[in-house]
Design a protein around this motif. Structure first.
Motif, PDB file in Angstrom:
ATOM      1  N   ASP A 214      10.069   6.540   3.615  1.00 35.11           N
ATOM      2  CA  ASP A 214      10.095   7.951   4.025  1.00 35.11           C
ATOM      3  C   ASP A 214      11.350   8.639   3.494  1.00 35.11           C
ATOM      4  O   ASP A 214      11.291   9.747   2.951  1.00 35.11           O
ATOM      5  CB  ASP A 214      10.068   8.067   5.551  1.00 35.11           C
ATOM      6  N   LEU A 215      12.475   7.999   3.658  1.00 36.70           N
ATOM      7  CA  LEU A 215      13.746   8.592   3.243  1.00 36.70           C
ATOM      8  C   LEU A 215      13.839   8.759   1.732  1.00 36.70           C
ATOM      9  O   LEU A 215      14.430   9.725   1.239  1.00 36.70           O
ATOM     10  CB  LEU A 215      14.908   7.730   3.743  1.00 36.70           C
ATOM     11  N   ASP A 216      13.246   7.833   0.998  1.00 38.62           N
ATOM     12  CA  ASP A 216      13.349   7.861  -0.463  1.00 38.62           C
ATOM     13  C   ASP A 216      12.161   8.542  -1.132  1.00 38.62           C
ATOM     14  O   ASP A 216      12.023   8.482  -2.360  1.00 38.62           O
ATOM     15  CB  ASP A 216      13.470   6.428  -1.001  1.00 38.62           C
ATOM     16  N   ASP A 217      11.299   9.188  -0.343  1.00 32.81           N
ATOM     17  CA  ASP A 217      10.116   9.861  -0.894  1.00 32.81           C
ATOM     18  C   ASP A 217       9.283   8.906  -1.740  1.00 32.81           C
ATOM     19  O   ASP A 217       8.809   9.247  -2.834  1.00 32.81           O
ATOM     20  CB  ASP A 217      10.525  11.081  -1.732  1.00 32.81           C
ATOM     21  N   ALA A 218       9.107   7.710  -1.228  1.00 33.73           N
ATOM     22  CA  ALA A 218       8.360   6.680  -1.940  1.00 33.73           C
ATOM     23  C   ALA A 218       7.045   6.386  -1.224  1.00 33.73           C
ATOM     24  O   ALA A 218       6.881   6.676  -0.034  1.00 33.73           O
ATOM     25  CB  ALA A 218       9.194   5.400  -2.039  1.00 33.73           C
ATOM     26  N   ALA A 219       6.121   5.815  -1.948  1.00 31.09           N
ATOM     27  CA  ALA A 219       4.837   5.430  -1.368  1.00 31.09           C
ATOM     28  C   ALA A 219       5.035   4.303  -0.359  1.00 31.09           C
ATOM     29  O   ALA A 219       6.002   3.536  -0.444  1.00 31.09           O
ATOM     30  CB  ALA A 219       3.889   4.982  -2.471  1.00 31.09           C
ATOM     31  N   PRO A 220       4.131   4.174   0.604  1.00 32.14           N
ATOM     32  CA  PRO A 220       4.236   3.057   1.542  1.00 32.14           C
ATOM     33  C   PRO A 220       4.041   1.730   0.813  1.00 32.14           C
ATOM     34  O   PRO A 220       3.482   1.695  -0.291  1.00 32.14           O
ATOM     35  CB  PRO A 220       3.102   3.330   2.536  1.00 32.14           C
ATOM     36  N   PRO A 221       4.478   0.633   1.394  1.00 31.48           N
ATOM     37  CA  PRO A 221       4.275  -0.675   0.761  1.00 31.48           C
ATOM     38  C   PRO A 221       2.792  -0.908   0.462  1.00 31.48           C
ATOM     39  O   PRO A 221       1.931  -0.508   1.260  1.00 31.48           O
ATOM     40  CB  PRO A 221       4.795  -1.658   1.813  1.00 31.48           C
ATOM     41  N   PRO A 222       2.479  -1.522  -0.659  1.00 35.01           N
ATOM     42  CA  PRO A 222       1.070  -1.731  -1.046  1.00 35.01           C
ATOM     43  C   PRO A 222       0.232  -2.399   0.042  1.00 35.01           C
ATOM     44  O   PRO A 222      -0.929  -2.028   0.250  1.00 35.01           O
ATOM     45  CB  PRO A 222       1.179  -2.614  -2.291  1.00 35.01           C
ATOM     46  N   LYS A 223       0.807  -3.364   0.741  1.00 33.54           N
ATOM     47  CA  LYS A 223       0.048  -4.067   1.773  1.00 33.54           C
ATOM     48  C   LYS A 223      -0.333  -3.123   2.911  1.00 33.54           C
ATOM     49  O   LYS A 223      -1.472  -3.149   3.406  1.00 33.54           O
ATOM     50  CB  LYS A 223       0.867  -5.241   2.308  1.00 33.54           C
ATOM     51  N   ALA A 224       0.616  -2.278   3.328  1.00 31.81           N
ATOM     52  CA  ALA A 224       0.341  -1.327   4.406  1.00 31.81           C
ATOM     53  C   ALA A 224      -0.691  -0.294   3.968  1.00 31.81           C
ATOM     54  O   ALA A 224      -1.577   0.098   4.744  1.00 31.81           O
ATOM     55  CB  ALA A 224       1.637  -0.643   4.832  1.00 31.81           C
ATOM     56  N   TYR A 225      -0.586   0.143   2.721  1.00 31.92           N
ATOM     57  CA  TYR A 225      -1.537   1.137   2.210  1.00 31.92           C
ATOM     58  C   TYR A 225      -2.937   0.535   2.116  1.00 31.92           C
ATOM     59  O   TYR A 225      -3.929   1.181   2.464  1.00 31.92           O
ATOM     60  CB  TYR A 225      -1.070   1.631   0.844  1.00 31.92           C
ATOM     61  N   ALA A 226      -3.028  -0.708   1.676  1.00 34.19           N
ATOM     62  CA  ALA A 226      -4.325  -1.379   1.571  1.00 34.19           C
ATOM     63  C   ALA A 226      -4.948  -1.582   2.944  1.00 34.19           C
ATOM     64  O   ALA A 226      -6.168  -1.450   3.115  1.00 34.19           O
ATOM     65  CB  ALA A 226      -4.158  -2.721   0.857  1.00 34.19           C
ATOM     66  N   ALA A 227      -4.116  -1.870   3.950  1.00 35.74           N
ATOM     67  CA  ALA A 227      -4.629  -2.041   5.309  1.00 35.74           C
ATOM     68  C   ALA A 227      -5.174  -0.724   5.850  1.00 35.74           C
ATOM     69  O   ALA A 227      -6.123  -0.706   6.643  1.00 35.74           O
ATOM     70  CB  ALA A 227      -3.520  -2.569   6.219  1.00 35.74           C
ATOM     71  N   LEU A 228      -4.588   0.377   5.409  1.00 31.30           N
ATOM     72  CA  LEU A 228      -5.026   1.696   5.857  1.00 31.30           C
ATOM     73  C   LEU A 228      -6.347   2.090   5.212  1.00 31.30           C
ATOM     74  O   LEU A 228      -7.247   2.620   5.870  1.00 31.30           O
ATOM     75  CB  LEU A 228      -3.944   2.727   5.516  1.00 31.30           C
ATOM     76  N   TRP A 229      -6.480   1.816   3.925  1.00 30.21           N
ATOM     77  CA  TRP A 229      -7.621   2.297   3.158  1.00 30.21           C
ATOM     78  C   TRP A 229      -8.745   1.274   2.992  1.00 30.21           C
ATOM     79  O   TRP A 229      -9.805   1.597   2.442  1.00 30.21           O
ATOM     80  CB  TRP A 229      -7.154   2.774   1.781  1.00 30.21           C
ATOM     81  N   LYS A 230      -8.519   0.055   3.426  1.00 33.26           N
ATOM     82  CA  LYS A 230      -9.549  -0.990   3.324  1.00 33.26           C
ATOM     83  C   LYS A 230     -10.038  -1.116   1.884  1.00 33.26           C
ATOM     84  O   LYS A 230      -9.250  -1.250   0.967  1.00 33.26           O
ATOM     85  CB  LYS A 230     -10.706  -0.685   4.288  1.00 33.26           C
ATOM     86  N   GLY A 231     -11.337  -1.025   1.695  1.00 28.56           N
ATOM     87  CA  GLY A 231     -11.899  -1.221   0.358  1.00 28.56           C
ATOM     88  C   GLY A 231     -11.903   0.013  -0.513  1.00 28.56           C
ATOM     89  O   GLY A 231     -12.470  -0.016  -1.620  1.00 28.56           O
ATOM     90  N   TYR A 232     -11.272   1.083  -0.052  1.00 31.73           N
ATOM     91  CA  TYR A 232     -11.292   2.331  -0.820  1.00 31.73           C
ATOM     92  C   TYR A 232     -10.023   2.560  -1.632  1.00 31.73           C
ATOM     93  O   TYR A 232      -9.852   3.641  -2.206  1.00 31.73           O
ATOM     94  CB  TYR A 232     -11.508   3.521   0.115  1.00 31.73           C
ATOM     95  N   VAL A 233      -9.134   1.602  -1.692  1.00 29.85           N
ATOM     96  CA  VAL A 233      -7.927   1.767  -2.502  1.00 29.85           C
ATOM     97  C   VAL A 233      -8.335   1.983  -3.958  1.00 29.85           C
ATOM     98  O   VAL A 233      -9.124   1.209  -4.520  1.00 29.85           O
ATOM     99  CB  VAL A 233      -7.009   0.532  -2.382  1.00 29.85           C
ATOM    100  N   GLY A 234      -7.815   3.051  -4.542  1.00 28.57           N
ATOM    101  CA  GLY A 234      -8.192   3.402  -5.906  1.00 28.57           C
ATOM    102  C   GLY A 234      -9.415   4.291  -5.977  1.00 28.57           C
ATOM    103  O   GLY A 234      -9.742   4.819  -7.048  1.00 28.57           O
ATOM    104  N   MET A 235     -10.099   4.451  -4.836  1.00 23.65           N
ATOM    105  CA  MET A 235     -11.299   5.299  -4.789  1.00 23.65           C
ATOM    106  C   MET A 235     -11.141   6.404  -3.739  1.00 23.65           C
ATOM    107  O   MET A 235     -12.122   6.885  -3.172  1.00 23.65           O
ATOM    108  CB  MET A 235     -12.530   4.448  -4.474  1.00 23.65           C
ATOM    109  N   GLU A 236      -9.898   6.784  -3.491  1.00 24.28           N
ATOM    110  CA  GLU A 236      -9.634   7.767  -2.442  1.00 24.28           C
ATOM    111  C   GLU A 236     -10.344   9.098  -2.699  1.00 24.28           C
ATOM    112  O   GLU A 236     -10.882   9.719  -1.773  1.00 24.28           O
ATOM    113  CB  GLU A 236      -8.121   8.006  -2.310  1.00 24.28           C
TER     114      GLU A 236
END
Length: 364
Positions: A214-236
């Protein structure tokens, strides 16, 4: 006059109840294309009583805000291949690719922006660092206006109906926010029910500490993002378009069921406030608002403000002595008769109504 529906994204045309076909208050004082709050175009500008700057920067206007777009409006924007929306599509696609503030339910502000927004002081309309990412700096317009969310659809810096107009539009924002929440959840139920079953649609904890990302204006860790999006990562983007399709299939009766009792109550409140904003009546008894801001001007006139720091009423100085006669002890007509008998003066009912709508005169 335009209908309430005409002030909203086209998606809602066949979705919202018949009430929304009523005429909307026309906000001619809020001239967005020629910002009424910028020093260059503001009429009869009065220096603030507290000495702070309240006018807006011309390169931000009121767009020091970061909208939270529901999944189906994002999908509607991505599905619009018109040349007029090309820049808006480009910006929303870049936002999605950044993965910052991107979830199956919303495309929303970064956590750091929310922290700054909630903790900043006297920044609105004046902090370029908080300018909306969808703001078109060159034209002073919005690149995603056709798909704006509830806040951007209902905010005005000034209201023709004063406080009554403000209350109507704020109530409309509440109704639309409820619709955004329920429609986005409806789409999730069709496409990613586990997001709801895991409780990820619940309101976030406002006091959660900012992460390193958050502080560095960076994306969330890949693992956390994948847990959020399930099988739709890359197909948002495809997911958001599917959300749009799911919401387009909702009928007017279906929306009523989705909004439930809360929707019924909010609509009734909205109907009441619409009447007050469009067909006002002068109260029987009024008194001068002791909390009103009074600013005497060099020419002897007086500026009075109450319901908003952005809107004031200017009157001849002589009128102030008449207003203080309204103490809330006698009916308006009795006070007017007293003014005619003892001060050889009067205040027209239309003027009194305008002063009441701006809450310079209030009910006791």
């Amino acid at each position: 006059m335009s209908s309430i529906l005409s002030t909203l994204p086209a998606l809602y045309q066949d979705l919202l109840p018949a009430f929304f076909r009523k005429e909307a208050p026309t906000e001619t004082k809020a001239t967005c294309s020629n910002c009424a709050m910028s020093r260059a175009s503001a009429q009869a500008t009065v220096e603030s009583v507290d000495g702070a700057e309240h006018l807006f920067r011309p390169d931000t206007k009121c767009c020091t805000y970061y909208p939270r777009l529901p999944n189906y409006l994002v999908g509607a924007l991505l599905s619009d291949d018109s040349p007029q929306m090309a820049e808006g599509r480009r910006r929303i696609e870049a936002k999605i690719e950044s993965r910052i503030g991107v979830s199956p339910q919303w495309v929303k502000p970064p956590a750091k922006f929310n922290h700054l927004y909630k903790n900043a002081h006297q920044f609105f309309g004046r902090a370029s660092s908080l300018r909306c990412p969808y703001y078109a700096l060159e034209s002073g317009g919005c690149t995603i206006w056709a798909y704006r969310e509830s806040v951007c659809s209902t905010f005005f810096c000034k209201y023709v109906a004063g406080r009554d107009g403000q209350r109507f539009w704020m109530s409309l924002k509440t109704y639309l926010t409820l619709a955004e929440f329920q429609l986005s959840r409806h789409a999730l139920l069709q496409l990613m029910p586990e997001f709801l079953l895991d409780g990820r649609d619940k309101a976030e904890v406002a006091t959660a500490p900012l992460s390193v990302e958050d502080l560095d204006d960076a994306a969330p860790p890949p693992k956390a993002y994948a847990a959020l999006w399930k099988g739709y990562v890359g197909m948002e983007k495809d997911f958001y378009r599917a959300c749009y399709d799911a919401v387009r299939a909702v009928s007017r009766d279906g929306l009523e069921r989705l909004l439930g009792l809360d929707g019924i109550i909010e609509q009734k409140v909205l109907e009441k406030l619409h009447t007050q904003a469009t067909a006002p009546t002068l109260p029987r008894v009024l008194r001068f608002n002791p909390d009103a801001t009074v600013k005497w001007l060099p020419d002897g006139s007086v500026a009075l403000g109450s319901y908003s720091e952005y809107d004031a009423v200017a009157l001849p100085g002589e009128a102030y002595a008449l207003l203080v006669e309204f103490t809330g002890q006698k009916p308006v007509e009795a006070v007017r008769q007293h003014l005619r008998d003892h001060k050889q003066a009067d205040l027209d009912p239309d003027i009194l109504l305008e002063l009441h709508r701006h809450r310079i005169l209030i009910e006791p």
